[in-house]
Enzyme design. Sequence first.
Site, PDB file in Angstrom:
ATOM      1  N   HIS A  47      19.792 -15.506  65.965  1.00  0.00           N
ATOM      2  CA  HIS A  47      19.865 -16.918  65.563  1.00  0.00           C
ATOM      3  C   HIS A  47      18.542 -17.280  64.896  1.00  0.00           C
ATOM      4  O   HIS A  47      17.480 -17.184  65.523  1.00  0.00           O
ATOM      5  CB  HIS A  47      20.142 -17.814  66.776  1.00  0.00           C
ATOM      6  N   GLU A  88      15.539 -19.579  66.358  1.00  0.00           N
ATOM      7  CA  GLU A  88      15.009 -19.316  67.708  1.00  0.00           C
ATOM      8  C   GLU A  88      13.711 -18.524  67.551  1.00  0.00           C
ATOM      9  O   GLU A  88      13.693 -17.291  67.560  1.00  0.00           O
ATOM     10  CB  GLU A  88      16.084 -18.603  68.530  1.00  0.00           C
ATOM     11  N   HIS A 125      16.505 -14.533  72.722  1.00  0.00           N
ATOM     12  CA  HIS A 125      16.944 -15.831  72.179  1.00  0.00           C
ATOM     13  C   HIS A 125      16.144 -16.956  72.814  1.00  0.00           C
ATOM     14  O   HIS A 125      15.405 -16.751  73.788  1.00  0.00           O
ATOM     15  CB  HIS A 125      18.424 -16.076  72.513  1.00  0.00           C
ATOM     16  N   GLU A 178      17.303 -15.416  77.348  1.00  0.00           N
ATOM     17  CA  GLU A 178      16.967 -16.772  76.866  1.00  0.00           C
ATOM     18  C   GLU A 178      15.578 -17.124  77.394  1.00  0.00           C
ATOM     19  O   GLU A 178      15.372 -17.208  78.607  1.00  0.00           O
ATOM     20  CB  GLU A 178      17.995 -17.790  77.379  1.00  0.00           C
TER      21      GLU A 178
HETATM   22  O1  LIG Z   1      21.803 -22.859  73.866  1.00  0.00           O
HETATM   23  C1  LIG Z   1      22.901 -22.540  73.407  1.00  0.00           C
HETATM   24  O2  LIG Z   1      23.878 -23.310  73.419  1.00  0.00           O
HETATM   25  C2  LIG Z   1      23.097 -21.160  72.816  1.00  0.00           C
HETATM   26  C3  LIG Z   1      21.967 -20.197  73.065  1.00  0.00           C
HETATM   27  C4  LIG Z   1      22.447 -18.813  72.608  1.00  0.00           C
HETATM   28  O3  LIG Z   1      22.297 -18.499  71.461  1.00  0.00           O
HETATM   29  N1  LIG Z   1      23.077 -18.089  73.536  1.00  0.00           N
HETATM   30  C5  LIG Z   1      23.757 -16.880  73.225  1.00  0.00           C
HETATM   31  C6  LIG Z   1      24.334 -16.286  74.477  1.00  0.00           C
HETATM   32  C7  LIG Z   1      25.034 -14.981  74.204  1.00  0.00           C
HETATM   33  C8  LIG Z   1      25.721 -14.381  75.437  1.00  0.00           C
HETATM   34  O4  LIG Z   1      26.597 -15.052  76.003  1.00  0.00           O
HETATM   35  O5  LIG Z   1      25.385 -13.234  75.807  1.00  0.00           O
HETATM   36  C9  LIG Z   1      24.861 -17.186  72.224  1.00  0.00           C
HETATM   37  O6  LIG Z   1      25.480 -18.243  72.348  1.00  0.00           O
HETATM   38  O7  LIG Z   1      25.102 -16.370  71.342  1.00  0.00           O
HETATM   39 ZN   LIG Z   2      20.536 -17.634  70.359  1.00  0.00          ZN
END
Ligand SMILES: O=C(O)CCC(=O)N[C@@H](CCC(=O)O)C(=O)O
Ligand SMILES: [Zn+2]
Length: 343
Positions: free
Chosen positions: A63, A66, A159, A223
């Site tokens: 992303h 980030e 992330h 994260e």
């Molecule tokens: O903060 C958010 O809403 C999204 C943060 C983010 O990019 N999270 C990943 C998690 C991926 C996973 O579930 O392994 C995403 O949404 O791609």
């Molecule tokens: Zn992300």
Amino acid sequence: MLSNPIKDNDFLAYTLANPDKIDGSFNFILSNHTRVDVLDTGVIVFTPNTPSTKDIVLSSAVHGNETAPIEICNQLIHDLLSEKIIAKQRCLFLIGNPAAIINKTRFIDENMNRLFSGAHSKGEGLRHPERHRAKALEQYVADFYNANSDNQRIHYDLHTAIRASKHEKFAIYPYRPGRAFSGEQIMFLAACGVDTMLFHHEPTTTFSYYSSEQFQADAFTVELGKVMPFGQNDMSRFIQTHTMLEKLITEIVLEVPAFDAARVNLYKVSRSINKHFDDFEFSFAGDVENFSAFSQGEVLATEGGNAITVEHPQEAIVFPNANVPIGQRTVLCLVPALSEKIE
Ligand SMILES: O=C(O)CCC(=O)N[C@@H](CCC(=O)O)C(=O)O
Ligand SMILES: [Zn+2]
């Protein structure tokens, strides 16, 4: 064999100056101890000339906005290129979406973290650059892991979250039926300051699931805090993470404490609520933090005239985002993980 052409050893600047492609791959040697291969824009491999035990993938900018993980990885790359530190383990750094970094956005056309495990070529197929890039990133990971079958395979896809979180740093452990969760990995991440783990309950099209499922890697989406523009990250909040990643790369044997459930917060995903109608709307305030908990019967969201309510005595929410295409995840619901197999 070239000498190092990366000005000031700033791989991020080099990548952003060539966001779509570089003029051919190249390699060079650092003082007879490490081979460096630059394979594509944002793709760099460090191979020590001594036997290693781990193959480590560190990805950032899947992303584009980030930024903290990009800064952490660029510093590690800088320190390796300038020989301030020396890799003892093979490592592949991936800067996922350079065009989105320049655009200062999560993505340009489509969320890249929904395009792995072949999703890039499904539906309308390879119709824009993010789909091509996801396919290429899969191949770089495959080539990296396939070059060496004996080493432990690790992938941390780094992330930051869109909103603030009650647990500032947390990781998603991809679904891995038939494979126990690794207590050593959970404790390594805890030493990075990532003290909260979410065990996913189903296959996904994320980058970490791809490495976990295809290569049995110890792979995680990590994260590291709340998303901030470049220049606004408080880098003191990432010292633990940076220190542990540096140790991972530069040490052959890395001791971590024995698994201790009391030192971490463990959740499992109870369900992923996907969007079915355009009028999908959350019932809670827009600034609710990740890991806020709701009680059974409370309305979490409405769509298409239906209310979506809390199913368990309590469910915590993470990543709520109503602004996604129909069919995609709007939020993950979490319950305490009490009986996961951790070895
Ligand atoms: O903060 C958010 O809403 C999204 C943060 C983010 O990019 N999270 C990943 C998690 C991926 C996973 O579930 O392994 C995403 O949404 O791609
Ligand atoms: Zn992300």
